[in-house]
Scaffold this active site. Structure first.
Site, mmCIF file in Angstrom:
data_model
loop_
_atom_site.group_PDB
_atom_site.id
_atom_site.type_symbol
_atom_site.label_atom_id
_atom_site.label_comp_id
_atom_site.label_asym_id
_atom_site.label_seq_id
_atom_site.Cartn_x
_atom_site.Cartn_y
_atom_site.Cartn_z
ATOM 1 N N GLN A 264 0.823 -1.215 0.000
ATOM 2 C CA GLN A 264 0.000 0.000 0.000
ATOM 3 C C GLN A 264 0.850 1.254 0.000
ATOM 4 O O GLN A 264 0.495 2.250 -0.617
ATOM 5 C CB GLN A 264 -0.944 0.009 1.205
ATOM 6 C CG GLN A 264 -1.989 -1.083 1.153
ATOM 7 C CD GLN A 264 -2.707 -1.131 -0.187
ATOM 8 O OE1 GLN A 264 -3.414 -0.214 -0.559
ATOM 9 N NE2 GLN A 264 -2.507 -2.208 -0.934
ATOM 10 N N HIS A 267 1.699 2.940 -3.346
ATOM 11 C CA HIS A 267 0.689 3.669 -4.122
ATOM 12 C C HIS A 267 1.037 5.146 -4.227
ATOM 13 O O HIS A 267 1.071 5.714 -5.311
ATOM 14 C CB HIS A 267 -0.687 3.506 -3.500
ATOM 15 C CG HIS A 267 -1.426 2.291 -3.958
ATOM 16 N ND1 HIS A 267 -1.814 2.111 -5.259
ATOM 17 C CD2 HIS A 267 -1.854 1.188 -3.284
ATOM 18 C CE1 HIS A 267 -2.450 0.953 -5.378
ATOM 19 N NE2 HIS A 267 -2.481 0.383 -4.198
ATOM 20 N N GLU A 332 -9.220 0.704 5.340
ATOM 21 C CA GLU A 332 -9.662 0.268 4.022
ATOM 22 C C GLU A 332 -9.407 -1.241 3.853
ATOM 23 O O GLU A 332 -10.306 -2.009 3.531
ATOM 24 C CB GLU A 332 -8.909 1.058 2.959
ATOM 25 C CG GLU A 332 -9.240 0.662 1.530
ATOM 26 C CD GLU A 332 -8.352 1.368 0.521
ATOM 27 O OE1 GLU A 332 -8.712 1.376 -0.665
ATOM 28 O OE2 GLU A 332 -7.289 1.902 0.903
ATOM 29 N N HIS A 333 -8.157 -1.665 4.052
ATOM 30 C CA HIS A 333 -7.775 -3.084 3.981
ATOM 31 C C HIS A 333 -7.316 -3.531 5.360
ATOM 32 O O HIS A 333 -6.486 -2.856 5.982
ATOM 33 C CB HIS A 333 -6.623 -3.307 3.003
ATOM 34 C CG HIS A 333 -6.828 -2.719 1.650
ATOM 35 N ND1 HIS A 333 -6.334 -1.472 1.298
ATOM 36 C CD2 HIS A 333 -7.462 -3.196 0.552
ATOM 37 C CE1 HIS A 333 -6.650 -1.215 0.044
ATOM 38 N NE2 HIS A 333 -7.340 -2.233 -0.434
ATOM 39 N N ASP A 369 -6.667 -7.069 -4.489
ATOM 40 C CA ASP A 369 -6.553 -5.969 -5.442
ATOM 41 C C ASP A 369 -6.793 -6.424 -6.874
ATOM 42 O O ASP A 369 -7.298 -5.652 -7.692
ATOM 43 C CB ASP A 369 -5.157 -5.346 -5.357
ATOM 44 C CG ASP A 369 -5.077 -4.219 -4.340
ATOM 45 O OD1 ASP A 369 -6.129 -3.820 -3.821
ATOM 46 O OD2 ASP A 369 -3.960 -3.750 -4.066
ATOM 47 N N HIS A 428 -54.563 15.770 1.521
ATOM 48 C CA HIS A 428 -54.086 14.407 1.753
ATOM 49 C C HIS A 428 -55.202 13.571 2.384
ATOM 50 O O HIS A 428 -55.468 12.432 1.968
ATOM 51 C CB HIS A 428 -52.866 14.413 2.687
ATOM 52 C CG HIS A 428 -51.578 14.741 2.020
ATOM 53 N ND1 HIS A 428 -51.289 15.976 1.518
ATOM 54 C CD2 HIS A 428 -50.463 13.964 1.793
ATOM 55 C CE1 HIS A 428 -50.067 15.978 1.008
ATOM 56 N NE2 HIS A 428 -49.551 14.759 1.153
#
Length: 437
Positions: A264, A267, A332-333, A369, A428
């Site tokens: 990660q 990235h 996230e992971h 991934d 109504h």
């Protein structure tokens, strides 16, 4: 390279952790102004503005949208030109992603109804969106996996028209990205990117059709543009930097865990990699592995910056403490790197907040991934507390079904009349009362 090491038993642990987790996601004023200008130009001048900004930002020289539009023949040609190994890997990954999302669709994507004793029918009708836009990054790297993960669930959901936009800086088209679009069932591709691509998808131009929803990651300009056009179209999420959190009991080879942290960190410099483990000795082993392995990484400088600025090695009281901290972070992971399968699953049961949970020492995040099957588009920046991975449900909408029988109208009408009069909405009430016998 020394990573920040914290101990959950320290009195100031929560303060130190919060400081390290903090990420300023506010948009730079310059980006806001630029995106405002681009969106306004695309709304006003359509294709001409798209061409102008594409030429400027991607350093190409095109005169018409035809030069930025790819056909199915172009996509198929890109696939055909791949080597056999890449073809097989792409098709195998696509099939696994498709199988997973088909199962997801069968479980939750069906219409349903039930009939009450008086004949009234209530239910829900599930229908796919008509047209979606897939944004695929094309700057620092090419991401064929993003094509699969965004387009296949849309295809499985029943979307008839999938439009892909991908920037091609200097006019360089990545054949694997185009081949992935072919395999995933993308209908049309435009080689444009940035805020102008988002604006074109949101409002439409003479060439680019307006979509119902835009999904896919991008840079700060793309994220800001998605934020601005939300309401005109749907969006998946505003994604932050990538994150991985590993809960380890010390039984996994330290090299494996170090490389998972790298996966990660490579990235970008803002990515965050965190290890939670009760063993101080194991943390030292992972630190040593990081120092040894980083020299062989092509993206070593990006990894080093990410780990030094945002990486954390945390010694916890025990594994239960590690799970509690993981829920606090909502990554996230999340990897549970434990050799014993039963123990790994027991720890997974304690996790409440994570985009994706990778259970067991052999389940590297990188498999998710690319080819495991579940979607890799996941909530970041702690939003896993209330958000979910991208899925077929993001490409469907639900309409309530109400079919009231004559007998049902007698019961429901009286209830509605009382409540409507209580709210002062006479029409109504009368609308319901007129149907009473």
């Amino acid at each position: 390279m020394e990573l920040l090491i914290l101990n959950s038993a320290d009195n100031d642990f929560e303060q130190q952790l919060a400081q390290r987790l903090h990420f300023d996601d506010s948009t730079d004023a310059g980006i806001q102004n630029a995106v405002t200008e681009i969106i306004a130009a695309v709304r006003a001048r359509g294709d001409a503005a798209v061409i102008e900004y594409t030429n400027r930002f991607d350093r190409v020289h095109v005169a018409t949208m035809c030069e930025l539009t790819l056909t199915q023949n172009d996509l198929q040609a890109a696939f055909n030109d791949l080597g056999d190994t890449q073809k097989a890997a792409l098709q195998a990954a696509a099939q696994r992603v498709r199988d997973y999302h088909v199962a997801q669709n069968q479980a939750s994507g069906q219409s349903w109804s039930y009939t009450e004793a008086d004949g009234t029918v209530l239910g829900q009708k599930v229908t796919p969106l008509d047209r979606v836009g897939i944004y695929v990054p094309g700057g620092k790297a090419a991401y064929p996996s993003s094509v699969l993960m965004n387009a296949i669930p849309a295809h499985v959901a029943g979307v008839n028209d999938i439009i892909m936009v991908v920037p091609t800086p200097d006019g360089v088209r990545n054949p694997l990205v185009l081949a992935a679009a072919y395999v995933a069932g993308v209908n049309r591709v435009f080689t444009i990117g940035g805020a102008q691509a988002v604006a074109a998808l949101a409002y439409g131009t003479d060439t680019i059709p307006r979509v119902d929803k835009i999904v896919g990651p991008g840079n700060a300009f793309v994220a800001e543009a998605k934020r601005r056009v939300f309401g005109q179209v749907g969006i998946d999420m505003i994604a932050g930097p990538s994150e991985i959190l590993i809960i380890a009991d010390g039984s996994t080879p330290a090299d494996w865990v170090a490389m998972d942290l790298f996966s990660q960190a490579e990235h970008d410099e803002l990515a965050q990699s965190i290890l939670l483990c009760p063993s101080a000795q194991y943390i030292r082993e992972v630190q040593s592995a990081i120092d040894r392995l980083i020299t062989d990484m092509p993206r070593a400088e990006v990894i080093r910056t990410s780990l030094q600025n945002r990486g954390i090695l945390i010694q916890t009281r025990d594994m239960a403490d590690a799970c509690a901290i993981a829920n606090r972070i909502a990554p996230e992971h999340l990897e549970i790197s434990v050799a014993d399968t039963a123990q790994a699953n027991a720890y997974a049961e304690q996790i409440r907040h994570a985009g994706a949970i990778f259970i067991g020492a052999y389940t590297s995040e990188s498999l998710g991934d690319y080819c495991a099957g579940p979607n890799h588009v996941l909530p970041t920046s702690g939003t896993a507390r209330f958000s979910s991975p991208l899925g077929v449900y993001d490409f469907q909408k639900r309409s309530s079904i109400i079919q009231v029988s004559e007998a049902g109208a007698q019961t429901l009408g009286q209830i509605a009349s009382v409540l409507a009069h209580g709210e002062g909405l006479t029409a109504h009430a009368k609308s319901a009362e007129l149907r009473l016998k």
